[in-house]
Write a protein that holds these residues in place. Structure first.
Motif, PDB file in Angstrom:
ATOM      1  N   HIS A  71       0.831  -1.203   0.000  1.00 19.10           N
ATOM      2  CA  HIS A  71       0.000   0.000   0.000  1.00 19.10           C
ATOM      3  C   HIS A  71       0.868   1.258   0.000  1.00 19.10           C
ATOM      4  CE1 HIS A  71       0.662  -1.252   4.213  1.00 19.10           C
ATOM      5  NE2 HIS A  71       0.990   0.024   4.336  1.00 19.10           N
ATOM      6  N   ILE A  72       0.291   2.308  -0.563  1.00 24.04           N
ATOM      7  CA  ILE A  72       0.947   3.616  -0.574  1.00 24.04           C
ATOM      8  C   ILE A  72       0.235   4.506   0.434  1.00 24.04           C
ATOM      9  CG2 ILE A  72       1.449   5.653  -1.997  1.00 24.04           C
ATOM     10  CD1 ILE A  72       1.048   3.752  -4.468  1.00 24.04           C
ATOM     11  N   LEU A  73       1.013   5.218   1.231  1.00 24.90           N
ATOM     12  CA  LEU A  73       0.445   6.208   2.137  1.00 24.90           C
ATOM     13  C   LEU A  73       0.796   7.579   1.587  1.00 24.90           C
ATOM     14  CD1 LEU A  73       1.592   4.667   5.559  1.00 24.90           C
ATOM     15  CD2 LEU A  73      -0.620   4.392   4.449  1.00 24.90           C
ATOM     16  N   GLU A  74      -0.235   8.372   1.311  1.00 26.79           N
ATOM     17  CA  GLU A  74       0.010   9.649   0.649  1.00 26.79           C
ATOM     18  C   GLU A  74      -0.651  10.771   1.446  1.00 26.79           C
ATOM     19  OE1 GLU A  74      -0.842   9.396  -3.553  1.00 26.79           O
ATOM     20  OE2 GLU A  74      -1.155  11.557  -3.632  1.00 26.79           O
ATOM     21  N   THR A  75       0.134  11.769   1.786  1.00 28.33           N
ATOM     22  CA  THR A  75      -0.413  12.893   2.552  1.00 28.33           C
ATOM     23  C   THR A  75      -0.189  14.195   1.779  1.00 28.33           C
ATOM     24  OG1 THR A  75       0.394  11.715   4.493  1.00 28.33           O
ATOM     25  CG2 THR A  75      -0.472  13.926   4.854  1.00 28.33           C
ATOM     26  N   HIS A  76      -1.249  14.977   1.620  1.00 30.21           N
ATOM     27  CA  HIS A  76      -1.161  16.280   0.945  1.00 30.21           C
ATOM     28  C   HIS A  76      -1.563  17.377   1.918  1.00 30.21           C
ATOM     29  CE1 HIS A  76      -1.027  14.935  -3.342  1.00 30.21           C
ATOM     30  NE2 HIS A  76      -1.564  13.851  -2.826  1.00 30.21           N
ATOM     31  N   GLY A  77      -1.031  18.571   1.684  1.00 29.66           N
ATOM     32  CA  GLY A  77      -1.515  19.749   2.391  1.00 29.66           C
ATOM     33  C   GLY A  77      -0.881  19.978   3.755  1.00 29.66           C
ATOM     34  N   THR A  78      -1.357  21.031   4.405  1.00 29.63           N
ATOM     35  CA  THR A  78      -0.851  21.418   5.723  1.00 29.63           C
ATOM     36  C   THR A  78      -2.041  21.506   6.671  1.00 29.63           C
ATOM     37  OG1 THR A  78       0.771  22.767   4.550  1.00 29.63           O
ATOM     38  CG2 THR A  78       0.570  23.159   6.918  1.00 29.63           C
TER      39      THR A  78
ATOM     40  N   ARG B 132      -4.406   9.705   1.658  1.00 27.06           N
ATOM     41  CA  ARG B 132      -4.883   8.609   0.800  1.00 27.06           C
ATOM     42  C   ARG B 132      -4.169   7.325   1.165  1.00 27.06           C
ATOM     43  NH1 ARG B 132      -5.818  10.283  -5.501  1.00 27.06           N
ATOM     44  NH2 ARG B 132      -3.605  10.664  -5.502  1.00 27.06           N
TER      45      ARG B 132
ATOM     46  N   ILE C 231      -3.607   3.856  -0.628  1.00 29.48           N
ATOM     47  CA  ILE C 231      -3.823   3.208  -1.928  1.00 29.48           C
ATOM     48  C   ILE C 231      -3.239   1.789  -1.891  1.00 29.48           C
ATOM     49  CG2 ILE C 231      -3.440   3.402  -4.421  1.00 29.48           C
ATOM     50  CD1 ILE C 231      -2.781   6.398  -3.937  1.00 29.48           C
TER      51      ILE C 231
ATOM     52  N   THR D 235      -1.842  -1.589  -3.222  1.00 30.59           N
ATOM     53  CA  THR D 235      -1.197  -1.939  -4.492  1.00 30.59           C
ATOM     54  C   THR D 235      -0.921  -3.442  -4.539  1.00 30.59           C
ATOM     55  OG1 THR D 235       1.038  -1.609  -3.638  1.00 30.59           O
ATOM     56  CG2 THR D 235      -0.005   0.295  -4.641  1.00 30.59           C
TER      57      THR D 235
END
Lengths: 230, 316
Positions: free
Chosen positions: A39-46, A53, A55, A57
């Motif tokens: 899995h991918i761990l994705e963090t955006h923003g502040t 997210r 995701i 895989t």
């Protein structure tokens, strides 16, 4: 008639429990450090405007699989049902498939697998705790969580010197079962089936929702689709 | 804030220095073979000793390269699988099959060079093997260039650079080994032999200078195609520069291309009023070493840096 197997992952339903990863490890006797299901761990923003997210895989079983195109021995090959499979007996361990795969889902056995059970002969507290080898011996299998069914279509435990990857649980498909990760998902976030069958769960989900694939610009035509991204 | 992506996949270089050394030796071997055929067949068949050295060097270099590559394999004794399966889409399959054919052919060709007398059979074999040599040389560039997942490699100039590199490193290897052969045979102390060597080398030197300049040009094109490419290209270039920039720029280009060109120009310039064969021989030896060292580090930096590209896997 040959099927065209594929998977749809509903990101809105996925709770990020990693149950798929664990089920896969158990089903396929996957060694330490490898994750056929990942899995991918994705963090955006502040903070406070943060988007996260998760995701899941796995091998995308691409229609135009670069691992297949670059394998010099045809060890990596496409099955009639469109699965991207690996014939361990043909693998020379050149790692061309790993270099060519844009998704990082192929693993190479640089060392002997499962060292915690196959090589560990020193007890943490001698006379009190068991060694890894003793634990495996007591379980009557090479590793305590050994699944003999894996050996039906692929080496049960892949040896040093070759690569290995997700097979969409081809040994389970052959018996009419679903891949272990699909079966194990507590949120029913994974849909698996024949993409050419309009009545199959993934075909219906793809007809209903917009979908994405990982790295579409690579032109590999993945067969793992993501719907309801948030 | 830039997105933070955590994706735990297998770490480390899938292809390491052994692959770089195979590319380097394979390229130099093909170059040496072409020097042998070219010098003898296309420049009036008056040169004999240098083509002889080159002929013996070619199969050794390519063969050693393949052996080193086999050390890299997880199961080297299963290499026969490459020959009993048909995988025409895989550059490694082409490499395995055609390099083996080339090594066998080049070995035969070398054996026909045991004596320096004209040999029509040798001539025919040399010409027949030339297209095969070009395929093997091209393979050493194609191997990396056909992989879209690695933007640093996946460019046209990758192939051009490999072709130019096999010309320059092949010539350098032949010149260096022939100098060593002359030294061991005591011919380096004989001014007449030195003069013949330098005269015989003239066409090769011209090709070498052309090759070095062509290589510089292809490197520039390569840099341009990445610098002004899409985000993946630009990222790959930035990551490669950060990780292996000094090796590539200082050793690959500085030592392997710029210094030899400067040395060559300086030698010709200094010697114009008063011809000094010993200095020219010294220049040939040093320049050859520099080209070989630079050629290897160019390959190494590219092989390693191409795999540094972060696996930026996410949804669109």
């Amino acid at each position: 008639m040959a099927k065209r197997y594929g998977m749809v992952i509903d990101l809105h339903k996925c709770v990020g429990c990693a149950g798929c990863d664990i089920a896969c490890k158990s089903e396929n006797n996957v060694t330490d450090g490898f994750a056929w299901s990942n899995h991918i761990l994705e963090t955006h923003g502040t903070f406070p405007d943060v988007q996260f997210r998760y995701i899941p895989t796995l091998c995308n079983h691409c229609e135009d699989a670069p691992c297949v195109a670059n394998c010099p021995t045809t060890a990596m090959h496409k099955s009639e049902d469109g699965l991207t499979l690996h014939d361990a007996s043909k693998c020379i361990g050149c790692r061309a498939c790993q270099v060519a795969c844009p998704y990082g889902v192929i693993y190479f056995n640089e060392k002997a697998p499962h060292p915690r059970f196959m090589e560990d002969d020193e007890a943490l507290i001698p006379g009190v705790t068991s060694t890894g080898q003793e634990t495996a011996e007591a379980s009557g299998a090479p590793i305590p969580y050994y699944n003999p069914a894996r050996a039906e279509t692929y080496p049960d435990i892949r040896p040093k010197g070759i690569v290995e990857k997700c097979t969409f649980c081809d040994h389970r498909l052959a018996k009419g079962e679903l891949p272990a990760c699909v079966d194990a998902c507590p949120a029913d976030a994974r849909l698996f089936g024949d993409l050419d069958d309009p009545n199959s769960a993934p075909a219906q989900a793809l007809a209903k929702h917009d979908s994405d694939v990982l790295k579409p610009e690579q032109g590999t035509k993945p067969r793992v689709f993501y719907i309801r991204d948030y | 804030m830039d997105p933070e992506i955590v994706y735990n996949v297998q770490q480390g270089f899938f292809w390491d220095w052994k692959v770089a050394l195979d590319l380097f030796l394979g390229g130099a071997g093909v170059g040496a073979f072409l020097v042998s055929v070219g010098l003898y067949e296309f420049w009036g068949r008056k040169y004999k000793r240098i083509p002889q050295t080159a002929a013996f060097l070619a199969p050794v270099l390519v063969g050693v390269g393949v052996l080193i590559l086999m050390l890299k394999l997880g199961r080297p004794f299963h290499i026969f699988e490459t020959f009993i399966n048909f995988a025409p889409t895989a550059p490694l399959w082409w490499g395995g099959v055609f390099q083996t054919l080339f090594i066998a052919g080049a070995l035969w060709y070398a054996l026909l060079w045991r004596d320096l007398e004209p040999n029509p059979k040798r001539r025919k074999l040399g010409l027949a093997l030339t297209p095969l040599a070009l395929i093997v040389g091209g393979y050493h560039g194609m191997l990396l260039a056909v992989i879209p997942a690695r933007p640093l490699w996946n460019t046209g100039p990758t192939v051009l650079a490999a072709l130019a590199a096999f010309v320059t490193t092949g010539i350098a290897a032949v010149m260096l080994v022939h100098l060593i052969r002359m030294k061991l045979g005591g011919r380096l102390a004989d001014p007449e032999h030195v003069q013949t060597f330098l005269t015989d080398l003239t066409p090769v030197r011209h090709v070498l200078v052309g090759g070095l300049i062509l290589q510089l040009g292809t490197f520039f094109l390569w840099w341009q195609s990445l610098r002004f490419g899409d985000l993946a290209d630009r990222t790959a270039l930035a990551v490669a520069n950060a990780g292996f920039g000094p090796m590539y720029w200082w050793l690959g280009i500085g030592v392997g291309l710029v210094l030899p060109i400067i040395l060559g120009v300086a030698a010709v310039w200094k010697d114009s009023p008063e011809y000094n064969p010993r200095r020219l021989v010294w220049t040939v030896g040093v320049a050859s070493c520099l080209i070989l060292v630079g050629g290897f580090f160019f390959r190494l930096s590219v092989v390693l840096a191409g795999q540094l590209n972060p696996l930026y896997v996410t949804l669109p």
